[in-house]
Design a protein around this motif. Sequence first.
Motif, PDB file in Angstrom:
ATOM      1  N   ASP A 414      27.655  66.641  59.102  1.00  0.00           N
ATOM      2  CA  ASP A 414      27.889  66.616  60.351  1.00  0.00           C
ATOM      3  C   ASP A 414      27.313  65.529  61.227  1.00  0.00           C
ATOM      4  OD1 ASP A 414      30.406  68.166  60.809  1.00  0.00           O
ATOM      5  OD2 ASP A 414      29.157  69.713  61.010  1.00  0.00           O
ATOM      6  N   LEU A 415      27.880  64.328  61.481  1.00  0.00           N
ATOM      7  CA  LEU A 415      26.881  63.222  62.233  1.00  0.00           C
ATOM      8  C   LEU A 415      26.444  64.179  63.707  1.00  0.00           C
ATOM      9  CD1 LEU A 415      29.165  60.117  61.555  1.00  0.00           C
ATOM     10  CD2 LEU A 415      26.880  60.556  60.663  1.00  0.00           C
ATOM     11  N   PRO A 416      25.443  63.458  64.208  1.00  0.00           N
ATOM     12  CA  PRO A 416      24.978  63.928  65.661  1.00  0.00           C
ATOM     13  C   PRO A 416      26.167  64.245  66.463  1.00  0.00           C
ATOM     14  CG  PRO A 416      23.598  62.098  64.620  1.00  0.00           C
ATOM     15  CD  PRO A 416      24.591  62.247  63.598  1.00  0.00           C
ATOM     16  N   GLY A 417      26.199  65.146  67.055  1.00  0.00           N
ATOM     17  CA  GLY A 417      27.126  65.413  68.072  1.00  0.00           C
ATOM     18  C   GLY A 417      28.581  65.922  67.725  1.00  0.00           C
ATOM     19  N   PHE A 418      28.672  65.777  66.391  1.00  0.00           N
ATOM     20  CA  PHE A 418      29.998  66.119  65.604  1.00  0.00           C
ATOM     21  C   PHE A 418      29.994  67.607  64.948  1.00  0.00           C
ATOM     22  CE2 PHE A 418      30.368  61.759  66.139  1.00  0.00           C
ATOM     23  CZ  PHE A 418      31.742  61.417  66.290  1.00  0.00           C
ATOM     24  N   GLY A 419      30.894  68.391  64.775  1.00  0.00           N
ATOM     25  CA  GLY A 419      30.981  69.505  64.160  1.00  0.00           C
ATOM     26  C   GLY A 419      29.884  70.287  64.628  1.00  0.00           C
ATOM     27  N   ARG A 420      29.090  70.863  63.976  1.00  0.00           N
ATOM     28  CA  ARG A 420      27.849  71.995  64.414  1.00  0.00           C
ATOM     29  C   ARG A 420      26.496  70.936  64.522  1.00  0.00           C
ATOM     30  NH1 ARG A 420      31.567  75.035  61.731  1.00  0.00           N
ATOM     31  NH2 ARG A 420      31.704  77.335  62.488  1.00  0.00           N
ATOM     32  N   SER A 421      26.555  69.873  64.566  1.00  0.00           N
ATOM     33  CA  SER A 421      25.132  69.187  64.868  1.00  0.00           C
ATOM     34  C   SER A 421      24.708  68.759  66.251  1.00  0.00           C
ATOM     35  CB  SER A 421      25.250  67.599  64.030  1.00  0.00           C
ATOM     36  OG  SER A 421      25.217  67.941  62.744  1.00  0.00           O
ATOM     37  N   PRO A 422      23.596  68.916  66.706  1.00  0.00           N
ATOM     38  CA  PRO A 422      23.056  68.548  67.963  1.00  0.00           C
ATOM     39  C   PRO A 422      23.389  67.002  68.149  1.00  0.00           C
ATOM     40  CG  PRO A 422      21.360  69.660  66.759  1.00  0.00           C
ATOM     41  CD  PRO A 422      22.499  69.516  65.720  1.00  0.00           C
ATOM     42  N   ALA A 423      23.621  66.881  69.372  1.00  0.00           N
ATOM     43  CA  ALA A 423      23.708  65.197  69.911  1.00  0.00           C
ATOM     44  C   ALA A 423      22.552  64.478  69.779  1.00  0.00           C
ATOM     45  CB  ALA A 423      24.499  65.242  71.244  1.00  0.00           C
ATOM     46  N   LEU A 424      22.640  63.248  69.571  1.00  0.00           N
ATOM     47  CA  LEU A 424      21.313  62.567  69.718  1.00  0.00           C
ATOM     48  C   LEU A 424      21.032  62.463  71.150  1.00  0.00           C
ATOM     49  CD1 LEU A 424      22.540  59.276  67.901  1.00  0.00           C
ATOM     50  CD2 LEU A 424      20.664  61.132  67.124  1.00  0.00           C
ATOM     51  N   LEU A 430      24.457  52.751  66.108  1.00  0.00           N
ATOM     52  CA  LEU A 430      24.572  52.648  64.705  1.00  0.00           C
ATOM     53  C   LEU A 430      23.282  53.092  63.967  1.00  0.00           C
ATOM     54  CD1 LEU A 430      26.991  52.409  62.579  1.00  0.00           C
ATOM     55  CD2 LEU A 430      26.017  50.085  62.068  1.00  0.00           C
ATOM     56  N   ASP A 431      22.150  52.441  64.398  1.00  0.00           N
ATOM     57  CA  ASP A 431      20.850  52.910  63.992  1.00  0.00           C
ATOM     58  C   ASP A 431      20.458  54.029  64.354  1.00  0.00           C
ATOM     59  OD1 ASP A 431      20.589  50.414  62.767  1.00  0.00           O
ATOM     60  OD2 ASP A 431      19.451  49.625  64.391  1.00  0.00           O
ATOM     61  N   GLY A 432      20.905  54.657  65.281  1.00  0.00           N
ATOM     62  CA  GLY A 432      20.483  56.108  65.597  1.00  0.00           C
ATOM     63  C   GLY A 432      21.015  56.961  64.857  1.00  0.00           C
ATOM     64  N   TYR A 433      22.473  56.869  64.741  1.00  0.00           N
ATOM     65  CA  TYR A 433      23.165  57.667  63.647  1.00  0.00           C
ATOM     66  C   TYR A 433      22.679  57.613  62.204  1.00  0.00           C
ATOM     67  CZ  TYR A 433      26.561  58.833  67.458  1.00  0.00           C
ATOM     68  OH  TYR A 433      27.204  59.355  68.474  1.00  0.00           O
ATOM     69  N   ALA A 434      22.408  56.354  61.830  1.00  0.00           N
ATOM     70  CA  ALA A 434      21.848  56.351  60.438  1.00  0.00           C
ATOM     71  C   ALA A 434      20.758  56.728  60.217  1.00  0.00           C
ATOM     72  CB  ALA A 434      21.806  54.547  60.307  1.00  0.00           C
ATOM     73  N   ALA A 435      19.780  56.713  61.189  1.00  0.00           N
ATOM     74  CA  ALA A 435      18.343  57.460  61.322  1.00  0.00           C
ATOM     75  C   ALA A 435      18.583  58.975  60.975  1.00  0.00           C
ATOM     76  CB  ALA A 435      17.535  57.219  62.494  1.00  0.00           C
ATOM     77  N   ALA A 436      19.430  59.571  61.875  1.00  0.00           N
ATOM     78  CA  ALA A 436      19.875  60.956  61.531  1.00  0.00           C
ATOM     79  C   ALA A 436      20.275  61.111  60.046  1.00  0.00           C
ATOM     80  CB  ALA A 436      20.751  61.438  62.481  1.00  0.00           C
TER      81      ALA A 436
END
Length: 635
Positions: A414-424, A430-436
């Motif tokens: 689950d990307l950050p903020g989606f599904g059950r993942s905490p948000a950034l 794009l770099d922030g999501y990629a780092a996660a």
Amino acid sequence: MSTVLIIGGTGFIGKEMVKQLAGGQETLLLLVRSQEKARSALHELLPAEEADRVRLLKGDLTEPALGMEASDYEQALASDVIVHAGGTMSVTMDRETAKRMFVDGARHVGELAERIHREKGLRHLIHLVGYMSPFHDNNVDMEADVYRMDEFMKREPEYERMKFLADLYVRQQAALCGYPLTVVNPSTVIGAKPAGVTEQTGGLGILVDAVRRGWMPVVPGGVDHWIPFVANDDMARAIVYLIRQANPDSGTVNMLEDKSAGPDMKELLTVIAQALKVKPPAVPMPVSWLRALMKAGGGKLTGIPPESLSFITDRTFRTDETKRLLKEMEAPSLGIRDVLPMVIADLDHRLTHSGCPEPAGLRRERKGDLAALVLEGSGAPWILVHGLLASADDFAPLAGLLHERSGRPVWLLDLPGFGRSPALPRHGTLDGYAAAVGAALAAAPPGATLVGHSLGANVAAVAALAMPQHRLERLILLQPVLHPPRRRRLLRLLSASPLAAKRLLRGLTAGALERAQLQDGAFADAGELPSGYAERIVRSLKSPRIAAANAELLHLLHHRLPEWTQQVPQPGDTPACIIWGGKDQVYSIPQRIAETHNVRVVPYGHQFPVSHPAATAELLSGLSQRDSHLEAASS
């Protein structure tokens, strides 16, 4: 070899206890209402051979002899240890129900314990109560009659009153009979570390729901108040240790941190609000005022039971015995700060999708700081990353088919903020999501295959570029977004503001979404739409966290999408392949990408991993097998 009877073994704490005990030498007896449901739950929790070792005794805590038939009661009499963790968690429980559940239940457990101790000796009774109980090792009135204590804690919820009267009764009976008793007082229990999966939504979930709906504009009690927490696995680990003690002492263990170590109410509400992407409350209000407001009708209006405010306290609690026990166990502290964002995201998802079934056969785990659905297997994993308006759950059918074909593990992130993942913590890039995603990849063994879909393919590609080449076997991009959308000018205008985009998404209807996706070639026709697909997306967008994450990606898609040369690995980098659905009406492949990269076109729409999971699994596993054949030939 010991025989352990667990009352409440299929509950939130009980299942974690059974999980930790299952690999040991104990014979486990579980008192259950429904053997069929309990057996099904055990097979989801444990390997088949371990689940089948657990004996299920049908009964009822509220009935004499615990509602067991004679044959099952005879098995229970063989117990060396009894763990009493039974009772439904419901802070709004009425008096008679609470009395039957807790006080009568304690009497029936006490009768069984007395008979065992008289006939063979009971090694240990462990009773789970609650951190607000006023009773401890030195204040038990042996003359008190719990059935006549009508004035006891008269203003408190019946749930709390009856649990604490049961605590007193069990202490009295243990002292009279002479068997060792440990009373374990859990604080508010949250999901096990590190994933924080919290099935029980009646505790912290009440507060999370109030914040996400905007019904908690104040800080109850301010910085002087707090809610103590304990993670489910820490709680269970301590109980398992107590079960396995050869010569236990009697005592009381408060399973919580020192007040100074946990978050106060202001910090807790700030963490919840940040995780949910809403404004945190700042103004303190006395708990007594708030309780009066809830009793005056605010509880019905907001859905916050006045009884739930009893868990908020300014008290400190004795933790000397807890610290001694943890030191003896060589266990870490009970700190929950790291897991708390995962718990909040999990609760938010459960509240958003209340009553919806879980994907079958997959286990929820944590990879880096992302929630994941996992299928076990042998070898390096497939790691799949979803795109806009999606979550890991959407790829569950594809995961099962990939696993069948390859036997390899499958991770659905689950990307950050989606599904059950905490948000950034800040606005997403794009770099922030990629780092996660990169942090999740770091938990994988070398040789993993990374697969991204739609905007998730862009995220996967950027993450892959930052990884050492030996870490990934291959990068597969399903319908990557290599230019801004060529339609929806109004959407482009609205997405200039993530706040406006969030409001737009929260007002989306299932019918409007279906029409848009069919027009854009996401699906070739209505028959390709999975059952309930649009409804699930629209429901998920009622979560402010998920709506905010989608709004951020929508803004990125329309206004901040990097050039394709910064996203797609070039020849000589990690081997990359693009699989493209030719019926997509909004996106296309730039000519330079088509000329320099391995591109395979299939006759599907943009959402083909969802609409055609079998064909997608065949394509993906075929690419992987071809790589294996090439490696074998070259060697």
